[in-house]
Design an enzyme around this catalytic site. Structure first.
Site, PDB file in Angstrom:
ATOM      1  N   CYS A   1       0.826  -1.207   0.000  1.00  0.00           N
ATOM      2  CA  CYS A   1       0.000   0.000   0.000  1.00  0.00           C
ATOM      3  C   CYS A   1       0.866   1.266   0.000  1.00  0.00           C
ATOM      4  O   CYS A   1       1.671   1.456   0.906  1.00  0.00           O
ATOM      5  CB  CYS A   1      -0.916  -0.036   1.231  1.00  0.00           C
ATOM      6  SG  CYS A   1      -2.006   1.372   1.292  1.00  0.00           S
TER       7      CYS A   1
ATOM      8  N   THR B   1      -1.007  -1.174  -5.815  1.00  0.00           N
ATOM      9  CA  THR B   1      -1.242   0.055  -6.583  1.00  0.00           C
ATOM     10  C   THR B   1       0.036   0.867  -6.772  1.00  0.00           C
ATOM     11  O   THR B   1       0.987   0.735  -6.011  1.00  0.00           O
ATOM     12  CB  THR B   1      -2.286   0.923  -5.888  1.00  0.00           C
ATOM     13  OG1 THR B   1      -1.848   1.185  -4.566  1.00  0.00           O
ATOM     14  CG2 THR B   1      -3.639   0.247  -5.877  1.00  0.00           C
TER      15      THR B   1
ATOM     16  N   CYS C   1      -0.355   2.695 -37.904  1.00  0.00           N
ATOM     17  CA  CYS C   1      -1.603   2.840 -38.666  1.00  0.00           C
ATOM     18  C   CYS C   1      -2.605   1.755 -38.309  1.00  0.00           C
ATOM     19  O   CYS C   1      -3.794   2.000 -38.153  1.00  0.00           O
ATOM     20  CB  CYS C   1      -1.318   2.851 -40.162  1.00  0.00           C
ATOM     21  SG  CYS C   1      -0.387   1.415 -40.733  1.00  0.00           S
TER      22      CYS C   1
ATOM     23  N   CYS D   1     -11.920  -0.020 -45.927  1.00  0.00           N
ATOM     24  CA  CYS D   1     -11.563   1.358 -45.547  1.00  0.00           C
ATOM     25  C   CYS D   1     -12.782   2.280 -45.607  1.00  0.00           C
ATOM     26  O   CYS D   1     -13.557   2.254 -46.553  1.00  0.00           O
ATOM     27  CB  CYS D   1     -10.473   1.867 -46.482  1.00  0.00           C
ATOM     28  SG  CYS D   1     -10.024   3.591 -46.159  1.00  0.00           S
TER      29      CYS D   1
ATOM     30  N   CYS E   1       5.925  -0.246 -38.390  1.00  0.00           N
ATOM     31  CA  CYS E   1       5.869   0.129 -36.968  1.00  0.00           C
ATOM     32  C   CYS E   1       4.550  -0.250 -36.301  1.00  0.00           C
ATOM     33  O   CYS E   1       4.448  -0.225 -35.087  1.00  0.00           O
ATOM     34  CB  CYS E   1       6.136   1.624 -36.811  1.00  0.00           C
ATOM     35  SG  CYS E   1       4.783   2.695 -37.338  1.00  0.00           S
TER      36      CYS E   1
END
Lengths: 432, 441
Positions: free
Chosen positions: B134, B200, B383, B341, B380
């Site tokens: 914690c 967390t 897109c 598309c 990469c």
């Protein structure tokens, strides 16, 4: 007029904050967005939607008003299905298009209610322009000219501004209050004058304007409904669609709605008149069009809107005579068909449809008699004012024109775009 | 038919889905309700020293219409009396003898630790989780992440617990540390039976820009909290993987961090977790999400022919390698399915402004399907990641698969480049526009 807000619930009601947030979340922020390309006023739609989504509602309003001075009116009355929303890329994968009109209304309504000042025009050119007609084209032109520093007076024949956006648009698309509120909002920040109840009709009126102003913009729209030139047309219950709609919108009907109504025509105004008749209690409304359903000029969604209220379309029938002793009792039609691309009546096919009201929605007259008082304004063969497409200048260099008087009757948004272009054209002309 | 049963370090459970220690496990009432709806286990909200909580306690990140993609809290461990919790724990075990009830603990002294271990064992807990994670409120008192960040302290306390523990002990780790495997190794050295991670992440969830204070606001102030929810999953996956791959850890891992659905669960299992803990998703949607989780996990297992969960735990681990062991000869390029598309042109502007200028607009303006410039495309993925249409942009393999060369091999062969000779780089095989070109568009 107040009753209309109850009688005609808005088909595009104002969004609430949650609706606007979730709807705006859906926008893809397309590059060179098809919605903007489809907008006659080229509003940067993805930008204002993103501004709404990111909690910059004032910025969204500014984005809209910078492109379109009647942003709120257009948000409500544009046939968005045919323009921005019809172009939304989502429709290509059967996903509901962004509710662009309603999002725009959400932003502009907020701007109007909070009295945002987006523009701070100056009187710095020392020149004055007169605008004839306080409709969408005239108001838009006035805003553009005031932004550029001209003194602007608008001469309006009626006692209210906004032209057909107030008097002619179906009451379920925009309330009168909304239409008038936006003009007040614009007047407040642009400071143009509207001189009401002043029809510029005579040669003397025109000459007076010419001597007092450096340029004049004609936003005179169209005239009364056209006659169809058939027997019985002059009966009291045979009315023009424009006049019928104006009466609904600006006063109350002086007698109960007829039970059976026949609307003659196949355009969007015919659909509006039919739809309004049905919404006002007519039980049997027929749109009678002399050509086929396919050839109808009304947008599909307008026809759908009418059909939802119970309106029935009857095609390939042409009116021959309005029947009745004193009042309208029916219309005699003849069936038509297309032969080698030409519409012909089928002999012996006459029949009668009963009705208590005939609404003629077969187009509006051009303002040719008014224009005749101005020297050197060229018209095309249908009576439309000829202008240079970019500057909106007419063949008389002191005159510019836009809106229905030039395009023959198009959407409010087209008039707004042309008014703005006219303002730019006048500014360029006067700053030579 | 898939069998979801697990045996986690000796703790049995009907399925791997456990409630993580937190608000959903604050009471026997909640845990009974959860078990009744199908949860396999629950880690009781941390029992320990008396605390006092503040109001308000939680903050969240929303993203374009999605609520709570990230969540943080400044709530402390349980504020209910230990005796009440123990009594309820006993009652839960009586009704659900086959479900896993794990007691999360956090106290200070050796005496306190050993006493509370006895207490929860007497109450019938199936296991113990040591809350060394914690990152707010408790660490200032020398507990929680203050322990988890000091492997030696963690080891000492764990040893105290192991001296008296008769049930499996799980050490819960904090991610607020450079190398998660160090406290994990300390836990192993101390004889712990398992680890759970991640707790967390220390965070400020956001700022009230009108009141000039971070969230969640307590009067006019705020404090850092612990970050969790869907947004932390990638961090958790990496840390789980690091522990699972480490030769000196070798402990069962209970995976925690942004698990919201069966797919998240499978990902954790494939990276070496063998039980799963969920908190934020339940705080958002309630216990009912378990139905989707178990159904999805069963479906996944059936479709892959896995009969038990053991059969695929860690199955992705061998494929997570160091960068220098990746094949430099592997080559993909983007391909746009013209039929699919929708013409948003987001791929174009993403590549144009954010990557390698490898997508061109159609010369015909009315045709909005962009074109991949194969010469410029470095593969990469950008897109394909931003394309809003399912399976419209895919990455297609272009090398023939015969060549294999890694950075490690090049280094070992003394072939470290001395010039910028990467064939994929702009300026080598393809041109990069001159700076002034930017102003001509």
């Amino acid at each position: 007029m107040q009753d209309n807000e109850k009688r005609f619930p808005q088909i595009k009601p104002l969004m609430n904050t949650s609706e606007a947030y979730y709807e705006s979340s859906r926008c893809l922020f397309c590059y060179d967005a098809p919605c903007t390309l489809a907008c006659p006023t080229s509003i940067d739609i993805p930008l204002f939607i993103r501004q709404i989504n990111n909690g910059n509602l004032i910025g969204a309003g500014k984005t809209i008003y910078q492109s379109n001075y009647l942003g709120n009116t257009c948000a409500k009355v544009c046939p968005t299905e045919m323009l921005c929303e019809g172009a939304c890329v989502f429709t290509k994968v059967n996903i509901k298009a962004l509710a662009i009109g309603r999002l725009q209304n959400f932003a502009t309504n907020s701007a109007i209610l909070s009295k945002q000042k987006f523009f701070d025009p100056q009187n710095n050119t020392g020149k004055s322009v007169a605008i004839i007609g306080a409709g969408p084209a005239g108001i838009s032109c006035a805003c553009e000219l005031r932004a550029a520093g001209y003194h602007v007076d608008i001469y309006e024949a009626k006692s209210n501004p906004s032209g057909l956006a107030l008097h002619g648009v179906a009451p379920y698309k925009i309330t009168n209050r909304e239409a008038l509120m936006e003009v007040d909002f614009l007047k407040e920040q642009f400071g143009f004058n509207i001189i009401y109840n002043t029809r510029i009709a005579s040669k003397i009126d025109v000459e007076k304007l010419e001597s007092n102003y450096d340029a004049i913009f004609l936003g005179i729209g169209l005239g009364n409904s056209a006659e169809i030139k058939i027997k019985g047309e002059n009966k009291t219950d045979c009315v023009g669609a424009t006049e019928f709609i104006e009466q609904i919108k600006m006063s109350s009907l002086d007698k109960p709605m007829a039970k059976k109504v026949i609307v003659l025509g196949g355009g969007n105004t015919a659909m509006d008149a039919a739809s309004e008749s049905a919404r006002l209690g007519a039980e049997n409304v027929i749109v009678a069009y002399r050509r086929s359903e396919k050839e109808m000029k009304a947008y599909d969604f307008e026809y759908d809107l009418a059909k939802v209220t119970g309106v029935v379309g009857v095609f390939n029938i042409a009116p021959v005579e309005i029947l009745g002793e004193k009042v309208v009792e029916g219309v005699k039609f003849i069936r038509t068909e297309s032969q080698h691309g030409k519409l012909v009546n089928i002999p012996g096919s006459e029949f009668v449809l009963d009705c208590g009201l005939v609404i003629k929605a077969t187009g509006q007259l051009k303002q040719t008699s008014m224009i005749a008082n101005i020297s050197g304004i060229s018209l095309d063969e249908t009576g439309r004012i000829l202008v240079n497409e970019t500057s909106c200048q007419t063949s008389n260099p002191k005159y510019f024109a836009g809106g229905d008087a030039v395009n023959g009757g198009a959407e409010v948004v087209n008039a707004v775009a042309e008014g703005k272009n006219g303002g730019k054209g006048i500014h360029a002309f006067l700053s030579r | 038919m898939a069998n979801l049963k697990i045996n986690f370090a000796g703790i049995q459970a009907p399925n791997p889905f456990w409630l993580a220690s937190g608000p959903p496990t604050n009471s026997g009432y909640q845990i009974m309700k959860a078990f009744d709806q199908g949860w396999g286990g629950a880690v009781w909200k941390t029992l320990g020293v008396p605390v006092v909580n503040v109001s308000s306690r939680y903050g969240a990140i929303n993203h374009r219409g999605n609520r709570v993609v990230g969540f943080n809290n400044i709530e402390l461990i349980t504020d209910r009396r230990l005796c009440d919790n123990l009594r309820e724990m006993e009652e839960v075990k009586k009704h659900f003898p086959n479900h896993a009830v794990i007691a999360s603990l956090m106290v200070q002294t050796k005496k306190e630790w050993q006493q509370i271990v006895h207490d929860v064992q007497n109450a019938g807990a199936d296991g113990i989780e040591l809350n060394f994670g914690c990152p707010h409120g408790m660490c200032e008192r020398g507990m929680g992440s203050a322990v988890g960040q000091e492997p030696e302290v963690l080891e000492t306390i764990t040893r105290w617990v192991m001296e008296v523990a008769t049930i499996p002990v799980i050490v819960k780790l904090t991610p607020n540390i450079s190398d998660i495997t160090e406290p994990a190794q300390a836990a192993r050295r101390a004889g712990a039976n398992a680890i759970s991670l991640i707790n967390t992440i220390q965070s400020l969830i956001g700022v009230d820009i009108d009141r000039f204070v971070t969230y969640p606001v307590v009067e006019n102030s705020s404090s850092n909290g612990g970050y969790c929810g869907p947004a932390v999953k990638p961090i958790a996956l990496n840390m789980v993987k690091n522990c699972a791959q480490h030769p000196l850890v070798q402990l069962p891992i209970s995976g925690i961090g942004g698990i919201e659905n069966w797919r998240d669960a499978v990902e954790f299992l494939l990276l070496g977790a063998s039980s799963l803990q969920v908190c934020t998703a339940v705080m958002h949607y309630g216990f009912g999400i378990i139905r989707d989780m178990t159904s999805g996990l069963e479906q996944y297992m059936d479709s892959h022919g896995f009969e038990t969960i053991d059969q695929f735990i860690g199955k992705a681990l061998p494929n997570v390698k160091h960068w220098e062991d990746l094949n430099l000869k592997y080559r993909v390029i983007a391909s746009i399915d013209e039929e699919k598309c929708i013409g948003c042109q987001l791929c174009y502007i993403a590549c144009e402004d954010g990557a390698h200028q490898a997508i061109d607009l159609n010369d015909d303006k009315s045709m909005r399907v962009p074109k991949i410039n194969e010469e410029n495309c470095v593969g990469c993925n950008l897109c394909s990641l931003i394309c809003p249409v399912e399976n419209c942009i895919t990455m297609v393999r272009k090398d023939d698969g015969n060549e294999h060369l890694t950075w490690r091999q090049r280094t070992e062969a003394n072939d470290v480049p001395t010039t910028f000779d990467d064939a994929l780089a702009g300026g080598n095989s393809h041109t990069v526009p001159a700076p002034l070109e930017a102003l001509k568009k």
